[in-house]
Structure formats: structure tokens, C-alpha cells
Design a protein around this motif. Structure first.
Motif, PDB file in Angstrom:
ATOM      1  N   GLY A 193      -0.443   3.778  -5.438  1.00  0.00           N
ATOM      2  CA  GLY A 193       0.253   2.479  -5.184  1.00  0.00           C
ATOM      3  C   GLY A 193      -0.659   1.161  -5.373  1.00  0.00           C
ATOM      4  N   TYR A 194       0.028   0.116  -5.072  1.00  0.00           N
ATOM      5  CA  TYR A 194      -0.561  -1.256  -5.426  1.00  0.00           C
ATOM      6  C   TYR A 194      -0.677  -1.998  -4.038  1.00  0.00           C
ATOM      7  CZ  TYR A 194       1.326  -0.678 -10.278  1.00  0.00           C
ATOM      8  OH  TYR A 194       1.424  -0.229 -11.559  1.00  0.00           O
ATOM      9  N   TRP A 195      -1.880  -2.649  -3.842  1.00  0.00           N
ATOM     10  CA  TRP A 195      -1.942  -3.482  -2.794  1.00  0.00           C
ATOM     11  C   TRP A 195      -0.956  -4.688  -2.894  1.00  0.00           C
ATOM     12  CZ3 TRP A 195      -4.407  -1.755   1.064  1.00  0.00           C
ATOM     13  CH2 TRP A 195      -5.885  -1.110   0.819  1.00  0.00           C
ATOM     14  N   MET A 196      -0.397  -5.192  -1.805  1.00  0.00           N
ATOM     15  CA  MET A 196       0.206  -6.335  -1.751  1.00  0.00           C
ATOM     16  C   MET A 196      -0.457  -7.210  -0.694  1.00  0.00           C
ATOM     17  SD  MET A 196       3.167  -4.792  -2.447  1.00  0.00           S
ATOM     18  CE  MET A 196       4.417  -5.914  -2.003  1.00  0.00           C
ATOM     19  N   GLY A 197       0.056  -8.405  -0.728  1.00  0.00           N
ATOM     20  CA  GLY A 197      -0.752  -9.717  -0.024  1.00  0.00           C
ATOM     21  C   GLY A 197      -0.300  -9.559   1.449  1.00  0.00           C
ATOM     22  N   LEU A 198      -0.177  -8.455   1.971  1.00  0.00           N
ATOM     23  CA  LEU A 198       0.172  -8.269   3.560  1.00  0.00           C
ATOM     24  C   LEU A 198      -0.987  -7.498   4.124  1.00  0.00           C
ATOM     25  CD1 LEU A 198       2.479  -8.707   5.620  1.00  0.00           C
ATOM     26  CD2 LEU A 198       3.466  -6.576   4.590  1.00  0.00           C
ATOM     27  N   ARG A 199      -1.380  -7.994   5.308  1.00  0.00           N
ATOM     28  CA  ARG A 199      -2.144  -7.133   6.226  1.00  0.00           C
ATOM     29  C   ARG A 199      -2.218  -7.404   7.719  1.00  0.00           C
ATOM     30  NH1 ARG A 199      -8.362  -9.815   5.011  1.00  0.00           N
ATOM     31  NH2 ARG A 199      -7.803 -11.917   5.632  1.00  0.00           N
ATOM     32  N   VAL A 200      -2.651  -6.774   8.475  1.00  0.00           N
ATOM     33  CA  VAL A 200      -2.613  -6.911   9.982  1.00  0.00           C
ATOM     34  C   VAL A 200      -3.595  -7.965  10.459  1.00  0.00           C
ATOM     35  CG1 VAL A 200      -2.749  -5.692  12.235  1.00  0.00           C
ATOM     36  CG2 VAL A 200      -1.717  -4.665  10.178  1.00  0.00           C
ATOM     37  N   GLU A 201      -3.055  -9.072  11.054  1.00  0.00           N
ATOM     38  CA  GLU A 201      -4.064  -9.977  11.828  1.00  0.00           C
ATOM     39  C   GLU A 201      -3.572 -10.111  13.052  1.00  0.00           C
ATOM     40  OE1 GLU A 201      -4.771 -13.537   9.321  1.00  0.00           O
ATOM     41  OE2 GLU A 201      -4.679 -12.550   7.481  1.00  0.00           O
ATOM     42  N   GLY A 202      -4.406 -10.177  14.065  1.00  0.00           N
ATOM     43  CA  GLY A 202      -4.224 -10.283  15.619  1.00  0.00           C
ATOM     44  C   GLY A 202      -3.155  -9.456  15.693  1.00  0.00           C
ATOM     45  N   GLY A 203      -2.824  -8.266  15.382  1.00  0.00           N
ATOM     46  CA  GLY A 203      -1.822  -7.327  15.974  1.00  0.00           C
ATOM     47  C   GLY A 203      -0.490  -7.698  15.152  1.00  0.00           C
ATOM     48  N   THR A 204      -0.527  -8.457  14.240  1.00  0.00           N
ATOM     49  CA  THR A 204       0.624  -8.835  13.236  1.00  0.00           C
ATOM     50  C   THR A 204       0.553  -8.542  12.104  1.00  0.00           C
ATOM     51  OG1 THR A 204       1.218 -10.372  15.224  1.00  0.00           O
ATOM     52  CG2 THR A 204       2.569 -10.718  13.153  1.00  0.00           C
ATOM     53  N   GLU A 206      -9.697   0.996   1.651  1.00  0.00           N
ATOM     54  CA  GLU A 206      -9.659   2.292   0.410  1.00  0.00           C
ATOM     55  C   GLU A 206      -9.488   1.344  -0.950  1.00  0.00           C
ATOM     56  OE1 GLU A 206      -6.444   4.762   1.617  1.00  0.00           O
ATOM     57  OE2 GLU A 206      -7.202   4.827   3.715  1.00  0.00           O
ATOM     58  N   LYS A 207      -9.456   2.261  -1.694  1.00  0.00           N
ATOM     59  CA  LYS A 207      -9.570   1.731  -3.067  1.00  0.00           C
ATOM     60  C   LYS A 207      -8.195   1.864  -3.762  1.00  0.00           C
ATOM     61  CE  LYS A 207     -14.104   0.789  -3.871  1.00  0.00           C
ATOM     62  NZ  LYS A 207     -14.770  -0.416  -4.212  1.00  0.00           N
ATOM     63  N   ARG A 208      -7.600   0.937  -4.270  1.00  0.00           N
ATOM     64  CA  ARG A 208      -6.144   0.637  -4.855  1.00  0.00           C
ATOM     65  C   ARG A 208      -6.080  -0.364  -5.955  1.00  0.00           C
ATOM     66  NH1 ARG A 208      -6.048   4.264  -1.452  1.00  0.00           N
ATOM     67  NH2 ARG A 208      -4.279   4.796  -0.079  1.00  0.00           N
ATOM     68  N   THR A 209      -5.418  -0.301  -6.733  1.00  0.00           N
ATOM     69  CA  THR A 209      -5.119  -1.158  -7.658  1.00  0.00           C
ATOM     70  C   THR A 209      -4.056  -2.261  -7.120  1.00  0.00           C
ATOM     71  OG1 THR A 209      -4.152  -1.899  -9.977  1.00  0.00           O
ATOM     72  CG2 THR A 209      -2.808  -0.062  -8.920  1.00  0.00           C
ATOM     73  N   ARG A 210      -3.396  -3.119  -7.826  1.00  0.00           N
ATOM     74  CA  ARG A 210      -2.981  -4.415  -7.216  1.00  0.00           C
ATOM     75  C   ARG A 210      -1.916  -4.998  -7.988  1.00  0.00           C
ATOM     76  NH1 ARG A 210      -7.043  -4.462  -9.833  1.00  0.00           N
ATOM     77  NH2 ARG A 210      -7.853  -6.081 -11.353  1.00  0.00           N
ATOM     78  N   ILE A 211      -1.031  -5.787  -7.434  1.00  0.00           N
ATOM     79  CA  ILE A 211       0.066  -6.703  -7.853  1.00  0.00           C
ATOM     80  C   ILE A 211      -0.371  -8.234  -7.496  1.00  0.00           C
ATOM     81  CG2 ILE A 211       2.387  -7.387  -8.131  1.00  0.00           C
ATOM     82  CD1 ILE A 211       3.078  -4.838  -6.887  1.00  0.00           C
ATOM     83  N   CYS A 212      -0.795  -8.901  -8.886  1.00  0.00           N
ATOM     84  CA  CYS A 212      -0.987 -10.562  -8.605  1.00  0.00           C
ATOM     85  C   CYS A 212       0.239 -11.354  -8.927  1.00  0.00           C
ATOM     86  CB  CYS A 212      -2.124 -10.802  -9.495  1.00  0.00           C
ATOM     87  SG  CYS A 212      -3.816 -10.072  -9.325  1.00  0.00           S
ATOM     88  N   SER A 213       0.157 -12.281  -8.224  1.00  0.00           N
ATOM     89  CA  SER A 213       1.342 -13.123  -8.258  1.00  0.00           C
ATOM     90  C   SER A 213       0.925 -14.904  -8.388  1.00  0.00           C
ATOM     91  CB  SER A 213       2.316 -12.881  -7.114  1.00  0.00           C
ATOM     92  OG  SER A 213       3.477 -13.958  -7.194  1.00  0.00           O
ATOM     93  N   GLN A 214       1.775 -15.371  -9.143  1.00  0.00           N
ATOM     94  CA  GLN A 214       1.604 -16.970  -9.147  1.00  0.00           C
ATOM     95  C   GLN A 214       2.975 -17.540  -9.489  1.00  0.00           C
ATOM     96  OE1 GLN A 214       0.250 -17.190 -13.880  1.00  0.00           O
ATOM     97  NE2 GLN A 214      -1.381 -17.589 -12.046  1.00  0.00           N
ATOM     98  N   LYS A 215       2.982 -18.965  -9.091  1.00  0.00           N
ATOM     99  CA  LYS A 215       4.170 -19.628  -9.556  1.00  0.00           C
ATOM    100  C   LYS A 215       4.728 -19.820 -10.643  1.00  0.00           C
ATOM    101  CE  LYS A 215       6.582 -23.884  -7.880  1.00  0.00           C
ATOM    102  NZ  LYS A 215       6.298 -25.131  -7.268  1.00  0.00           N
ATOM    103  N   ALA A 216       5.574 -19.466 -11.397  1.00  0.00           N
ATOM    104  CA  ALA A 216       6.411 -19.746 -12.498  1.00  0.00           C
ATOM    105  C   ALA A 216       6.182 -21.172 -12.975  1.00  0.00           C
ATOM    106  CB  ALA A 216       7.362 -19.087 -12.830  1.00  0.00           C
ATOM    107  N   LEU A 217       5.681 -21.497 -14.416  1.00  0.00           N
ATOM    108  CA  LEU A 217       6.134 -23.065 -14.690  1.00  0.00           C
ATOM    109  C   LEU A 217       7.314 -23.493 -14.866  1.00  0.00           C
ATOM    110  CD1 LEU A 217       3.014 -23.021 -17.318  1.00  0.00           C
ATOM    111  CD2 LEU A 217       3.036 -23.806 -14.720  1.00  0.00           C
ATOM    112  N   SER A 218       7.620 -24.751 -14.811  1.00  0.00           N
ATOM    113  CA  SER A 218       8.948 -25.045 -15.348  1.00  0.00           C
ATOM    114  C   SER A 218       8.825 -25.476 -16.853  1.00  0.00           C
ATOM    115  CB  SER A 218       9.154 -26.506 -14.606  1.00  0.00           C
ATOM    116  OG  SER A 218       9.430 -26.364 -13.073  1.00  0.00           O
ATOM    117  N   VAL A 219       9.850 -24.951 -17.677  1.00  0.00           N
ATOM    118  CA  VAL A 219       9.576 -24.917 -19.104  1.00  0.00           C
ATOM    119  C   VAL A 219      10.811 -25.615 -19.500  1.00  0.00           C
ATOM    120  CG1 VAL A 219       9.625 -23.676 -21.247  1.00  0.00           C
ATOM    121  CG2 VAL A 219       8.113 -23.017 -19.190  1.00  0.00           C
TER     122      VAL A 219
END
Length: 252
Positions: A189-200, A239-252
Motif C-alpha cells: 500500500g501507499y502512505w497517506m498524509g494522515l497519522r495519529v497525534e495526541g490520540g486523534t 514500517e516501510k511503504r511507498t507513497r502518494i505525493c500531492s501538490q496544488k495544481a496550477l491555473s492554466v
């Protein structure tokens, strides 16, 4: 013979008168100063004073010379430091300018690649990235086991591309992400930009996960992984995983 005693008596009387005579002011006068300086030890004393003064003068001269040399050395060193500092600033400015030019060229080549006829066609996402809801995504689906990363390493890698681990804002975006993950399936699977911080569960942009049905209960030290299924998986962040990177799209 009768005359000698009388003469002796008269001599004794005169001696007594001389001894008992009052001291006259002229008898108290100090000795002639010329006599003092005529003493044999005075020239040697004067020579000693002269030598002492010469030694003190030489020491002062040598000290002043040493201080002048140190001041000159400090001035020279200070000038060299200024020159080196100026050169470093100039080099940094040149490198920064080159970096900006290089980055600008990279941006143009990435977002506006030229075709075989050298005609450029620009897009909202750089080449190799997918556009969804004004965001650009890249799925690292061809990494070898040695290239897999922990959650922290994955986030750092995305930042090196001017991006972050993916943040999903709503159900529609989640379905698009999960659909791509299903198409580009990887074993762990792929890492997401989501993790547990302070029980949330928290996204890397600081917002909380709003839909608890997307993943199981939070556990400290856990991060989210997408396997393309309806529910994301909670695993340890080291643990070791691959990932999904994301950035804001440009206005074209």
C-alpha cells in the motif's frame, strides 16, 4: 722649669675654652655640594641610572613596536575576513541565481514539455502527475524494496518535490485516490498524509479527519496506508511503504 707648669696650665685653659665655646652659625653650614659630587661612587651611580633609563626606554620601544605589529596583523586579518565574506556572499548570490534559473527551467520543462516539433503545451500538473479536484498526485508504484520509506522519510521525499503526502478532503477525492491505488496496486500500500497525534487522526495540514469510517480507531505511533479498499489501514509509522505525493495544481 718654673715656667713650664704655667705654660701648660695656660694651654689647658685655652683648650677648655675652645671645647666649651658656643657653636657659631657658620660652624653649622652644610658641606660644600661640590664635595658631595666629588665622591668616587657618584659617577658609577649616574651610569647605573642612565643604563636603567636606557633599558626602560628600549622596553617601551619594543613593546610599542610589538603592539603596532599586532595591530597591523589584526587589520590584515580583518581585511582578509571581509574579502572572504564578500566572496562567499557573491558566490551564494550567483548560486542562488543559477538555482532559480535552473528551477524555473525545470518548472517550464515539467509543466510545459515540448513535443517533437519543439512546441510547448502547458498543463496544470507536471509531467507524470495526475490532476484531480485542483490537485496533482503522483503514485510511486515502481519502487524496489530498498527504496521503500518510513512515513517520515516518505513525507520528506515528497517535500523534496515541492509536495506533501496526499491529503484527502472529501468522499469524492477519496474514491479517485482509492481507484488509482487499485489500478496501481503495490504489495504493502501507499502512505497517506494522515497519522495519529495526541490520540486523534490528523492530516499533515493540521486538520482532523472528519470521517471516522475511513480508518480504524487511532493508536499512537500509527499512520494511514491506502490499499485501494474502502477502509484505509492503520500501521506503525516506522514500517516501510511507498507513497502518494500531492501538490496544488496550477491555473492554466
Amino acid at each position: 722649669m718654673s715656667g713650664k707648669p704655667a705654660d701648660e696650665a695656660e694651654g689647658v685653659i685655652k683648650d677648655n675654652e675652645y671645647v666649651n665655646a658656643p657653636v657659631r652659625p657658620e660652624d653649622k653650614a652644610p658641606p660644600d655640594r661640590r664635595l658631595l659630587f666629588s665622591s668616587p661612587s657618584l659617577p658609577l651611580l649616574a651610569v647605573c641610572w642612565i643604563l636603567l633609563l636606557l633599558i626602560m626606554g628600549l622596553r617601551i620601544y619594543c613593546k610599542n613596536t610589538e603592539l603596532k605589529n599586532e595591530i597591523q596583523e589584526l587589520k590584515t586579518e580583518n581585511q582578509e575576513l571581509k574579502e572572504n565574506f564578500t566572496k562567499q556572499i557573491t558566490d551564494l548570490e550567483d548560486n542562488w541565481e543559477k538555482f532559480n534559473v535552473s528551477r524555473a527551467q525545470w518548472t517550464i520543462d515539467s509543466y510545459c514539455p515540448a513535443d517533437t516539433s519543439k512546441v510547448r503545451k502547458c498543463s496544470a500538473c507536471q509531467e507524470g502527475w495526475n490532476e484531480t479536484q485542483k490537485s496533482c498526485y503522483v503514485f510511486h508504484d515502481r519502487e524496489t524494496p530498498s527504496e521503500l520509506k518510513t512515513w517520515e522519510e516518505a513525507q520528506e521525499n515528497c517535500r523534496g518535490k515541492g509536495a506533501d503526502l496526499v491529503v484527502v478532503h472529501d468522499e469524492k477525492e477519496k474514491n479517485v485516490i482509492d481507484g488509482n491505488v487499485t489500478t496501481l496496486a503495490v504489495p504493502n500500500g501507499y502512505w497517506m498524509g494522515l497519522r495519529v497525534e495526541g490520540g486523534t487522526w490528523k492530516w499533515i495540514d493540521g486538520t482532523n479527519l472528519t470521517d471516522a469510517s475511513w480508518i480504524g480507531p487511532p493508536a499512537e505511533g500509527h499512520c494511514a496506508v491506502s490499499l485501494g479498499t474502502r477502509t484505509w489501514t492503520s500501521v506503525k509509522c516506522d514500517e516501510k511503504r511507498t507513497r502518494i505525493c500531492s501538490q496544488k495544481a496550477l491555473s492554466v
